[in-house]
Enzyme design. Structure first.
Site, PDB file in Angstrom:
ATOM      1  N   GLY A 285       0.820  -1.201   0.000  1.00 49.40           N
ATOM      2  CA  GLY A 285       0.000   0.000   0.000  1.00 49.40           C
ATOM      3  C   GLY A 285       0.855   1.253   0.000  1.00 49.40           C
TER       4      GLY A 285
ATOM      5  N   GLY B 284      -0.265  -5.126   0.751  1.00 48.38           N
ATOM      6  CA  GLY B 284      -1.505  -4.968   0.012  1.00 48.38           C
ATOM      7  C   GLY B 284      -1.543  -5.749  -1.287  1.00 48.38           C
TER       8      GLY B 284
ATOM      9  N   GLU C  45       5.276  -6.468   7.688  1.00 52.97           N
ATOM     10  CA  GLU C  45       4.663  -5.364   8.443  1.00 52.97           C
ATOM     11  C   GLU C  45       5.184  -5.190   9.863  1.00 52.97           C
ATOM     12  OE1 GLU C  45       2.025  -6.435   5.070  1.00 52.97           O
ATOM     13  OE2 GLU C  45       3.073  -7.583   6.600  1.00 52.97           O
TER      14      GLU C  45
ATOM     15  N   ASP D  32      -1.590  -7.939   7.618  1.00 49.30           N
ATOM     16  CA  ASP D  32      -3.029  -7.697   7.528  1.00 49.30           C
ATOM     17  C   ASP D  32      -3.552  -8.180   6.173  1.00 49.30           C
ATOM     18  OD1 ASP D  32      -1.759  -5.599   6.102  1.00 49.30           O
ATOM     19  OD2 ASP D  32      -3.422  -4.224   6.481  1.00 49.30           O
TER      20      ASP D  32
END
Length: 361
Positions: A74, A122, A145, A153
């Site tokens: 992301g 992402g 992350e 996530d």
């Protein structure tokens, strides 16, 4: 194409179009290794609306522009800047992204992802939940992350919790990179196809007939695949299971510290570079995901935890050290695993935000 893109004479960040019988979605920010923005998530969702409704579209194909990878994750810099001013970009972006992740997992037509080159964060969410996941000898897949004071996530906890043994715990806590066969073994991909054959596979996918079944697409991909199902990490699974088969970070670190092998010490050093709070939260999320019955359940839990991360100093410090100043020397709070208290962890698991994610049933 947006008006701005047309004026500039450039292509948009997300290209969605029909090519033969395939609905092609191309992430188109090659200079940023196709890092995804909120607008790109929204454009993908619109493209899926159109492709789902078009009877001439037999399969979806996700690919990344350029030679470096499908997607590096992301737009972390935008989240960092918004977090500093206590904005709501995190809340909005993750809500729409996680809802899209769940939609991809249940998409009614075969959804093929070309996971060539770098696939992180992402990018994993857009590809690893699809029905047909193709990796290559160039694939470098990671969920790094915890090095940003965050956790895996985009449904990463669901995927990692279903990897063999403690392989998922290892990848989730260390942020280490999987190659193509590693990704297949860990349950993040289905087939290794040589990068030199991707063009031919792509051409074949544009010629499948509407109504093609998932089994038929699997058979088609298999005709191009190497058949590899495990990489170098699978060979050290017994050691990984012994080190990471604990429910407390202190016990994992202790097991590594007590093992004098070169691999154990290298892994111990890697963990010492990560956010202590991020690792404790990530491990708890992974253990809860192991007992979960659906991807959506994990996404709700991740969303709640992400809202807390967005407000945390550790996230801003991790991004500063890795992306902004690039000094690779984050000052974590607290600095040691043993200083992470239950009171610090509790807010990440607060019963909030569940009603903000609306999944199609």
């Amino acid at each position: 194409m947006t008006a701005a893109a047309a004026v500039a004479g450039s292509e948009p960040d997300l290209i969605a179009r029909r090519e033969g019988d395939a609905g092609v979605i191309r992430l188109n920010r090659p200079k940023a290794i196709n890092a995804v923005t909120l607008e790109m998530f929204r454009d993908i969702d619109k493209a899926l609306d159109a492709f789902a409704a078009d009877p001439a579209v037999a399969v979806i194909l996700l690919e990344g522009a350029g030679e470096r990878g499908l997607c590096a994750g992301g737009d972390i810099r935008a989240l960092y800047e918004d977090s500093k001013v206590k904005g709501d970009l995190g809340r909005v972006l993750w809500r729409e992204e996680y809802t899209l992740n769940a939609r991809i997992a249940k998409f009614p037509k075969p959804y093929v992802s070309f996971m060539d080159g770098i696939v992180m964060g992402g990018g994993v969410g857009l590809s690893a939940h699809s029905s047909h996941r193709v990796v290559t000898e160039r694939t470098k897949l990671a969920m790094p992350e915890v090095g940003l004071g965050f956790f895996p996530d985009v449904g990463g906890t669901w995927l990692l919790a279903r990897s063999p043994g403690e392989i998922g715990t290892y990848f989730g806590l260390t942020g280490q990179t999987m190659n193509g066969p590693d990704a297949v073994y860990a349950g993040f991909a289905d087939a290794v196809v040589p990068s030199g054959k991707l063009a031919a596979l792509r051409e074949a996918l544009t010629k499948v007939r509407p109504g093609v079944t998932a089994v038929e697409v699997t058979s088609l991909i298999s005709g191009f695949a190497t058949g590899e199902t495990s990489g170098p990490v699978a060979a050290i699974e017994p050691q990984i299971d012994a080190w990471f088969g604990h429910d407390r970070m202190q016990d994992i670190v202790g097991a590594l510290e007590a093992d004098g092998s070169e691999l154990a010490q290298a892994t111990f050093k890697t963990l010492n570079e990560k956010s202590p709070r991020g690792m404790v939260v990530a491990l708890k999320l992974l253990r809860l995901a192991r007992a979960s019955s659906s991807l959506e359940e994990c996404l709700v839990r991740e969303y709640r935890a992400a809202l807390e991360v967005f407000a945390s100093d550790d996230f801003r410090e991790g991004v500063r050290a890795a992306v902004i100043d690039k000094d690779r020397n984050p000052k974590w709070s607290p600095p040691r695993i043993e200083d992470v208290t239950p009171a610090m962890v509790a807010p990440y698991f607060a019963e909030i935000g569940a009603d903000e994610l609306q999944f199609d049933q």
